[in-house]
Design an enzyme around this catalytic site. Structure first.
Site, PDB file in Angstrom:
ATOM      1  N   SER A  60       0.816  -1.215   0.000  1.00 16.22           N
ATOM      2  CA  SER A  60       0.000   0.000   0.000  1.00 16.22           C
ATOM      3  C   SER A  60       0.848   1.263   0.000  1.00 16.22           C
ATOM      4  O   SER A  60       0.360   2.343  -0.323  1.00 16.22           O
ATOM      5  CB  SER A  60      -0.935   0.013   1.215  1.00 16.22           C
ATOM      6  OG  SER A  60      -1.837  -1.064   1.185  1.00 16.22           O
ATOM      7  N   GLY A 257      -4.235  -1.995  -0.971  1.00 16.71           N
ATOM      8  CA  GLY A 257      -3.349  -1.719  -2.091  1.00 16.71           C
ATOM      9  C   GLY A 257      -3.057  -0.238  -2.213  1.00 16.71           C
ATOM     10  O   GLY A 257      -3.622   0.585  -1.487  1.00 16.71           O
ATOM     11  N   GLY A 259      -2.272   3.569  -4.454  1.00 15.96           N
ATOM     12  CA  GLY A 259      -2.778   4.364  -5.564  1.00 15.96           C
ATOM     13  C   GLY A 259      -4.195   4.866  -5.382  1.00 15.96           C
ATOM     14  O   GLY A 259      -4.796   4.780  -4.308  1.00 15.96           O
ATOM     15  N   CYS A 286      -9.291  -1.455   3.150  1.00 23.34           N
ATOM     16  CA  CYS A 286      -8.480  -0.361   2.614  1.00 23.34           C
ATOM     17  C   CYS A 286      -8.871  -0.035   1.169  1.00 23.34           C
ATOM     18  O   CYS A 286      -9.960   0.455   0.929  1.00 23.34           O
ATOM     19  CB  CYS A 286      -7.000  -0.699   2.762  1.00 23.34           C
ATOM     20  SG  CYS A 286      -5.903   0.722   2.560  1.00 23.34           S
ATOM     21  N   ASN A 328      -3.471   3.002   6.997  1.00 26.40           N
ATOM     22  CA  ASN A 328      -2.525   3.414   5.969  1.00 26.40           C
ATOM     23  C   ASN A 328      -3.298   3.724   4.695  1.00 26.40           C
ATOM     24  O   ASN A 328      -3.505   2.853   3.855  1.00 26.40           O
ATOM     25  CB  ASN A 328      -1.484   2.320   5.712  1.00 26.40           C
ATOM     26  CG  ASN A 328      -0.589   2.651   4.540  1.00 26.40           C
ATOM     27  OD1 ASN A 328      -0.424   3.819   4.193  1.00 26.40           O
ATOM     28  ND2 ASN A 328      -0.020   1.638   3.914  1.00 26.40           N
ATOM     29  N   GLY A 330      -4.387   7.219   1.840  1.00 26.50           N
ATOM     30  CA  GLY A 330      -4.365   8.628   1.462  1.00 26.50           C
ATOM     31  C   GLY A 330      -5.622   9.059   0.741  1.00 26.50           C
ATOM     32  O   GLY A 330      -5.760  10.227   0.366  1.00 26.50           O
ATOM     33  N   PHE A 331      -6.547   8.108   0.526  1.00 27.81           N
ATOM     34  CA  PHE A 331      -7.849   8.396  -0.067  1.00 27.81           C
ATOM     35  C   PHE A 331      -8.921   7.924   0.910  1.00 27.81           C
ATOM     36  O   PHE A 331      -8.676   7.045   1.736  1.00 27.81           O
ATOM     37  CB  PHE A 331      -8.014   7.678  -1.409  1.00 27.81           C
ATOM     38  CG  PHE A 331      -7.106   8.186  -2.496  1.00 27.81           C
ATOM     39  CD1 PHE A 331      -7.567   9.097  -3.434  1.00 27.81           C
ATOM     40  CD2 PHE A 331      -5.787   7.756  -2.576  1.00 27.81           C
ATOM     41  CE1 PHE A 331      -6.724   9.571  -4.434  1.00 27.81           C
ATOM     42  CE2 PHE A 331      -4.934   8.220  -3.567  1.00 27.81           C
ATOM     43  CZ  PHE A 331      -5.404   9.138  -4.497  1.00 27.81           C
ATOM     44  N   HIS A 370      -6.800  -1.446   8.917  1.00 29.95           N
ATOM     45  CA  HIS A 370      -6.168  -2.748   8.723  1.00 29.95           C
ATOM     46  C   HIS A 370      -6.375  -3.622   9.958  1.00 29.95           C
ATOM     47  O   HIS A 370      -5.600  -3.561  10.907  1.00 29.95           O
ATOM     48  CB  HIS A 370      -4.674  -2.573   8.452  1.00 29.95           C
ATOM     49  CG  HIS A 370      -4.373  -2.113   7.064  1.00 29.95           C
ATOM     50  ND1 HIS A 370      -3.904  -2.954   6.079  1.00 29.95           N
ATOM     51  CD2 HIS A 370      -4.499  -0.894   6.490  1.00 29.95           C
ATOM     52  CE1 HIS A 370      -3.748  -2.274   4.958  1.00 29.95           C
ATOM     53  NE2 HIS A 370      -4.097  -1.023   5.183  1.00 29.95           N
ATOM     54  N   GLU A 372      -5.808  -6.694  10.387  1.00 27.63           N
ATOM     55  CA  GLU A 372      -4.761  -7.704  10.606  1.00 27.63           C
ATOM     56  C   GLU A 372      -3.670  -7.179  11.518  1.00 27.63           C
ATOM     57  O   GLU A 372      -2.944  -7.951  12.142  1.00 27.63           O
ATOM     58  CB  GLU A 372      -4.174  -8.160   9.269  1.00 27.63           C
ATOM     59  CG  GLU A 372      -3.124  -7.253   8.661  1.00 27.63           C
ATOM     60  CD  GLU A 372      -3.708  -5.989   8.050  1.00 27.63           C
ATOM     61  OE1 GLU A 372      -2.935  -5.104   7.664  1.00 27.63           O
ATOM     62  OE2 GLU A 372      -4.948  -5.877   7.952  1.00 27.63           O
TER      63      GLU A 372
END
Length: 407
Positions: A60, A257, A259, A286, A328, A330-331, A370, A372
């Site tokens: 990610s 992931g 992007g 995510c 984690n 950014g969108f 996340h 996990e």
């Protein structure tokens, strides 16, 4: 230059061998570590105190430089077991790292090499000896920064050229990075969660079959699924709904992931939309969460600075409890854009952004964080049991307790 513009740490007396050049022309000098060279990326900060290897190998973080806010680094060394990238030979994950202090000698029985050597092998360019608090404050005020990080042992840098590269880099918006980090062909994952006594075991008698779409999946996610009795078949990000259904899955997992979800969604969203309509239990994390929202008719947006750390408070509306989670991204999903048949289930207590959803009347849900938790807390492990329980319900089986019972 504002008051928060980072400068070389006053206790650093060594010759500069690395620089961070921001798109606005700001130049930050320090000591170079890890790989040499130069690369464009987005600079973010992570507030976790531990787990630097898991962070740097999380796919990610592709296209990003991670600033570690905790000053000490390298204490536990590095090893092959803690890598999160599904295909370590391809070295997917962060392209750069920024530390306040120099790397310390490792002191851990699991350490196989020191962090500097490991960074070199991974191709990660690192910068140390700067005021990371000031850089973090800059990102907090101005947002995640496009930049170039460069390392040359001789300290020779063409700053004008680096400034131009930073200013001209396109950034993460409209970038489909999942296609760069996904596996090339399907595989069956059998590795179980790590234990002190046995390390990583191998699954031998699965009860369910889960197909995972790999947009940049972390190994520990797959381990937690196998640990609950699921055989996990991992398919590339570009797999179609027909490809998924050909495996006759009991459940479908949409992975994390890197992007822009809208860019990856150009090919993934139609697939997800078809899978939602099948009635097969579906769970996303995510990026998978964001693209599920897009498939349901919602929107996503670029965040000012993103959420990166292992200490984020999130409220679960389904239980009323507050969890400390690892994040984690950014969108984010625009919760106001979700249709009436989609409920918001989790929300960040830092800024109120959406962190979870479920589809009314369907076995479909997802979360932004996340669960996990590697690194991080284990407050959200119940979400994997919630997913397995949807599979068990469809099979007519009694549900598992969502939280493990104390021994």
């Amino acid at each position: 230059m504002t008051e928060t513009t980072p400068k070389t740490a006053p206790w650093t007396v060594q010759k500069r061998t690395a620089v961070l050049v921001l798109a606005d022309g700001t130049v930050i000098e320090g000591k170079g570590l890890g790989a040499t060279g130069a690369v464009e990326a987005e600079v973010v900060f992570n507030t976790a105190l531990t787990g630097y290897e898991e962070i740097l190998t999380d796919p990610s973080y592709a296209g990003q430089i991670v600033t570690f806010t905790f000053p000490h680094i390298g204490n536990v060394g590095a090893n092959a077991e803690d890598i999160e990238d599904l295909t370590p030979a391809n070295r997917h994950g962060a392209v750069g790292a920024i530390f306040k202090a120099d790397i310390t000698a490792p002191s851990n029985f699991r350490a196989a090499e020191d962090l500097d050597s490991w960074l070199k092998h991974r191709g990660i360019i690192a910068l140390a000896g700067i005021d990371t608090r000031a850089l973090t404050a800059l990102i907090r005020e101005r947002g995640a920064q496009n930049a170039v990080i460069a390392h040359d042992p001789n300290g020779n840098f063409d700053l004008d050229a680096l400034k131009a590269r930073a200013a001209n880099w396109c950034g993460l918006e409209n970038l489909d990075l999942a296609k760069d980090v996904t596996i090339g062909q399907s595989l069956v994952w059998k590795e179980l969660p790590w234990t002190l006594q046995d390390g990583y075991g191998e699954q031998d008698a699965p009860q369910y079959h889960v197909v995972a779409l790999d947009f940049g999946v972390k190994r520990n996610i797959l381990r937690l699924l196998t640990g609950l009795g699921a055989k996990v078949t991992v398919l590339p990000a570009t797999a179609t709904a027909e490809d998924v259904l050909a495996h006759n899955p009991d459940g479908v997992f949409l992975s994390n992931g890197p992007g822009d979800p809208a860019a990856t969604g150009e090919y993934a969203v139609p697939t997800i939309g078809k899978l939602v309509e099948t009635g097969i239990p579906l769970f996303g994390i995510c990026l998978g969460h964001q693209m599920l929202a897009l498939a349901l008719g919602g929107r996503t947006e670029k965040m000012h600075q993103g959420h990166h750390g292992a200490n984020h408070p999130v409220k679960d509306y389904t239980t009323g409890k507050v969890e400390i989670v690892s994040m984690n991204h950014g969108f984010a999903v625009d919760s106001d854009s979700l249709p009436e048949n989609v409920e918001e289930t989790h929300v960040s207590l830092f800024d109120g952004t959406n962190c979870g959803l479920r589809v009314v009347g369907k076995p479909v849900f997802s979360v932004q964080h996340h669960p996990e938790a590697s690194p991080g807390p284990q407050d959200s492990h119940y979400l994997f049991r919630r997913f397995i329980n949807l599979i068990r319900e469809r099979k007519g089986q009694a549900p598992l307790p969502e939280r493990e019972q104390a021994a």
